[in-house]
Design a protein around this motif. Structure first.
Motif, short mmCIF file in Angstrom:
data_model
loop_
_atom_site.label_atom_id
_atom_site.label_comp_id
_atom_site.label_asym_id
_atom_site.label_seq_id
_atom_site.Cartn_x
_atom_site.Cartn_y
_atom_site.Cartn_z
N THR A 214 -9.86 13.49 4.97
CA THR A 214 -8.53 13.93 5.41
C THR A 214 -8.15 15.26 4.76
OG1 THR A 214 -7.87 11.61 5.56
CG2 THR A 214 -6.11 13.26 5.62
N ARG A 215 -7.82 16.25 5.59
CA ARG A 215 -7.39 17.55 5.08
C ARG A 215 -6.15 18.05 5.80
NH1 ARG A 215 -10.37 15.75 2.09
NH2 ARG A 215 -12.15 16.68 1.00
N HIS A 216 -5.42 17.13 6.39
CA HIS A 216 -4.19 17.49 7.09
C HIS A 216 -3.16 16.38 6.90
CE1 HIS A 216 -2.04 18.37 11.19
NE2 HIS A 216 -1.33 18.77 10.16
N PHE A 217 -1.99 16.75 6.38
CA PHE A 217 -0.89 15.82 6.17
C PHE A 217 0.35 16.37 6.87
CE2 PHE A 217 -3.76 14.90 2.78
CZ PHE A 217 -3.58 13.56 2.46
N ILE A 218 1.01 15.51 7.64
CA ILE A 218 2.28 15.86 8.25
C ILE A 218 3.37 15.26 7.36
CG2 ILE A 218 3.78 15.64 10.26
CD1 ILE A 218 0.03 15.21 10.65
N ILE A 219 4.20 16.10 6.79
CA ILE A 219 5.17 15.67 5.78
C ILE A 219 6.57 15.66 6.35
CG2 ILE A 219 6.11 16.11 3.48
CD1 ILE A 219 3.15 15.47 3.37
N HIS A 220 7.14 14.47 6.55
CA HIS A 220 8.57 14.37 6.84
C HIS A 220 9.26 14.48 5.48
CE1 HIS A 220 12.02 12.18 9.15
NE2 HIS A 220 12.49 13.09 8.30
N ALA A 221 10.01 15.56 5.29
CA ALA A 221 10.49 15.92 3.96
C ALA A 221 11.69 15.10 3.50
CB ALA A 221 10.80 17.41 3.90
N ARG A 222 11.69 13.82 3.82
CA ARG A 222 12.66 12.86 3.31
C ARG A 222 11.89 11.65 2.80
NH1 ARG A 222 15.36 14.27 8.20
NH2 ARG A 222 17.55 14.88 7.88
N LYS A 223 12.46 10.96 1.83
CA LYS A 223 11.87 9.67 1.48
C LYS A 223 12.34 8.63 2.47
CE LYS A 223 15.30 7.94 -1.88
NZ LYS A 223 15.44 7.44 -3.27
N ALA A 224 11.66 7.50 2.50
CA ALA A 224 12.06 6.37 3.35
C ALA A 224 12.72 5.31 2.48
CB ALA A 224 10.84 5.78 4.06
N LEU A 225 13.83 4.79 2.96
CA LEU A 225 14.51 3.67 2.29
C LEU A 225 14.27 2.43 3.14
CD1 LEU A 225 17.82 5.45 1.24
CD2 LEU A 225 15.95 4.72 -0.25
N LEU A 226 13.50 1.49 2.61
CA LEU A 226 13.04 0.36 3.41
C LEU A 226 14.06 -0.75 3.52
CD1 LEU A 226 9.28 0.14 2.35
CD2 LEU A 226 10.38 1.53 4.12
N ASN A 227 15.12 -0.71 2.73
CA ASN A 227 16.15 -1.75 2.79
C ASN A 227 17.52 -1.09 2.93
OD1 ASN A 227 14.51 -4.21 2.28
ND2 ASN A 227 14.11 -3.21 0.31
N GLY A 228 18.28 -1.55 3.94
CA GLY A 228 19.65 -1.09 4.06
C GLY A 228 19.88 0.02 5.06
N LEU A 229 18.82 0.68 5.52
CA LEU A 229 18.98 1.75 6.50
C LEU A 229 18.16 1.45 7.74
CD1 LEU A 229 18.77 5.11 4.46
CD2 LEU A 229 20.81 3.86 5.20
N SER A 230 18.72 1.80 8.89
CA SER A 230 17.99 1.66 10.15
C SER A 230 17.00 2.81 10.27
CB SER A 230 18.97 1.69 11.32
OG SER A 230 19.52 3.01 11.45
N PRO A 231 16.03 2.72 11.19
CA PRO A 231 15.13 3.86 11.42
C PRO A 231 15.88 5.14 11.75
CG PRO A 231 14.22 1.90 12.44
CD PRO A 231 15.60 1.53 11.96
N ALA A 232 16.94 5.05 12.56
CA ALA A 232 17.72 6.24 12.90
C ALA A 232 18.38 6.84 11.66
CB ALA A 232 18.77 5.91 13.95
N GLU A 233 18.93 5.97 10.79
CA GLU A 233 19.56 6.46 9.56
C GLU A 233 18.53 7.05 8.62
OE1 GLU A 233 23.40 3.47 9.12
OE2 GLU A 233 21.40 2.72 8.61
N ASN A 234 17.31 6.52 8.65
CA ASN A 234 16.25 7.06 7.80
C ASN A 234 15.80 8.45 8.23
OD1 ASN A 234 14.85 5.78 5.43
ND2 ASN A 234 15.12 3.95 6.69
N ARG A 235 16.22 8.87 9.43
CA ARG A 235 15.93 10.23 9.87
C ARG A 235 17.04 11.20 9.52
NH1 ARG A 235 13.99 7.26 14.41
NH2 ARG A 235 15.92 7.67 15.60
#
Length: 279
Positions: A214-235
Motif C-alpha cells: 500500500t502506497r496510497h492513503f485517502i485521509i478524511h481529516a476528521r477523527k471518527a466518533l463511534l458512539n453518540g454521533l450518526s454517520p452524517a454528524e461524523n462528517r
C-alpha cells in the motif's frame, strides 16, 4: 518502511476555514506551471498510475446509496478525468453472490478510471472478494477504514474501527494486493475516539506500509466518533485537522495521500497545492 520520527516534527497548520465534506483532493502533485518550483513529491517516488490513466487531481468520494452506476454515469459526463469510486461493497457480499457478481461489480467501460471500495474484517473473505473482483478490471482496490456507521464499525467491526488494529489492516492490504493486478489503497480517518494523536496516525500508516504494498492513503481529516454521533454528524462535528494531512506528506515522502473533507472551492484547492509545494 523507515520513517522520520513524527514526534520530532511540529504539525503544519494551514489557515483553511472548515467546510462541508466534498470530493477527494489528491495530493502530491507538481504545479501546473512548469516554471514553478516542483513539489517535493515530484522528485520522490509517486505511486504508479492505474492502468493507462494519469493520477487525477480530483476524485468523487465513495458514498453509500449515492455512487452507484447511475450516479457515476452522470459524474463521468461532467468530468472525463476525475477518478470515480464505487459504493462500499462488503467482501462477504461478493463472496456469497459470486454467481451474481455483475449486479455488484459490473460497470460501463467509460467509467474508467474507477476504484472499487471493499469493506470487511475477515482476511479470507477479503482475499476471495478481491480475486473475484479482479476480473472486472478496476483501476484500484480500496479498503474502507473510515466508515463510522454503527452497522459497519459497530456490529460489523470494520470500517473506521479497523484503525484501532493497524496490524490487521496491514495483513488485509497484503492479502488484497496478492489477489489483484492493480494498486491498492486505504481510506481512513485521522483517528478514532480517543485514539486521535498524530503519532497514532503515523503508527497506523507506518504499519500498513511496512506490511503491504500500500502506497496510497485517502485521509478524511476528521477523527471518527463511534458512539453518540450518526454517520452524517461524523462528517461535520469532529473538527477538521488539515495539519495532520500536511504533516503526513512531509513525514512519508514515499507514500501518496489524498485529502478528503472540507475542500469545497477552487481557491482552497489552489491554496492546498501551494502549501504542498512548500513542504
Amino acid at each position: 518502511m523507515a520513517m522520520r520520527s513524527a514526534a520530532k516534527h511540529a504539525l503544519v497548520t494551514p489557515p483553511l476555514a472548515p467546510g462541508i465534506s466534498g470530493a477527494l483532493f489528491r495530493g502530491r502533485f507538481s504545479p501546473r506551471n512548469p516554471g514553478a518550483r516542483p513539489c517535493r513529491a515530484a522528485s520522490s517516488s509517486p505511486a504508479p498510475a492505474a492502468g493507462k490513466h494519469l493520477p487525477p487531481l480530483f476524485s468523487v468520494a465513495p458514498m453509500m446509496d449515492w455512487t452507484d452506476n447511475h450516479y457515476r454515469t452522470l459524474a463521468r459526463l461532467i468530468s472525463r478525468h476525475a477518478w470515480l469510486y464505487t459504493e462500499m461493497v462488503v467482501a462477504e457480499t461478493i463472496v456469497h453472490q459470486k454467481d451474481n457478481l455483475d449486479r455488484f461489480l459490473a460497470f460501463p467501460e467509460d467509467q474508467h478510471p474507477i476504484v472499487l471500495q471493499i469493506g470487511g474484517s475477515n482476511l479470507e473473505n477479503l482475499a476471495k472478494a478481491t480475486k473475484l473482483a479482479n476480473a472486472y478490471s478496476y483501476d484500484e482496490i480500496n479498503l474502507n477504514c473510515g466508515c463510522p456507521s454503527g452497522k459497519v464499525a459497530g456490529h460489523g467491526c470494520f470500517g473506521a474501527r479497523l484503525m484501532l488494529d493497524p496490524e490487521f489492516v496491514g495483513d488485509a492490504m497484503s492479502a488484497i494486493a496478492a489477489n489483484c493486478d492493480v494498486p491498492v489503497s486505504v481510506k481512513c480517518r485521522i483517528g478514532v475516539d480517543d485514539h486521535d494523536s498524530y503519532e497514532e496516525l503515523c503508527e497506523f500508516v507506518d504499519k500498513v506500509v511496512s506490511k503491504s504494498p500500500t502506497r496510497h492513503f485517502i485521509i478524511h481529516a476528521r477523527k471518527a466518533l463511534l458512539n453518540g454521533l450518526s454517520p452524517a454528524e461524523n462528517r461535520k462535528v469532529p473538527p477538521l485537522k488539515y495539519e495532520y494531512y500536511f504533516a503526513l506528506l512531509r513525514d512519508f515522502p514515499q507514500v501518496k495521500f489524498t485529502l478528503n473533507g472540507g475542500i469545497t472551492t477552487i481557491d482552497e484547492v489552489s491554496f492546498c497545492l501551494t502549501i504542498e509545494c512548500s513542504i
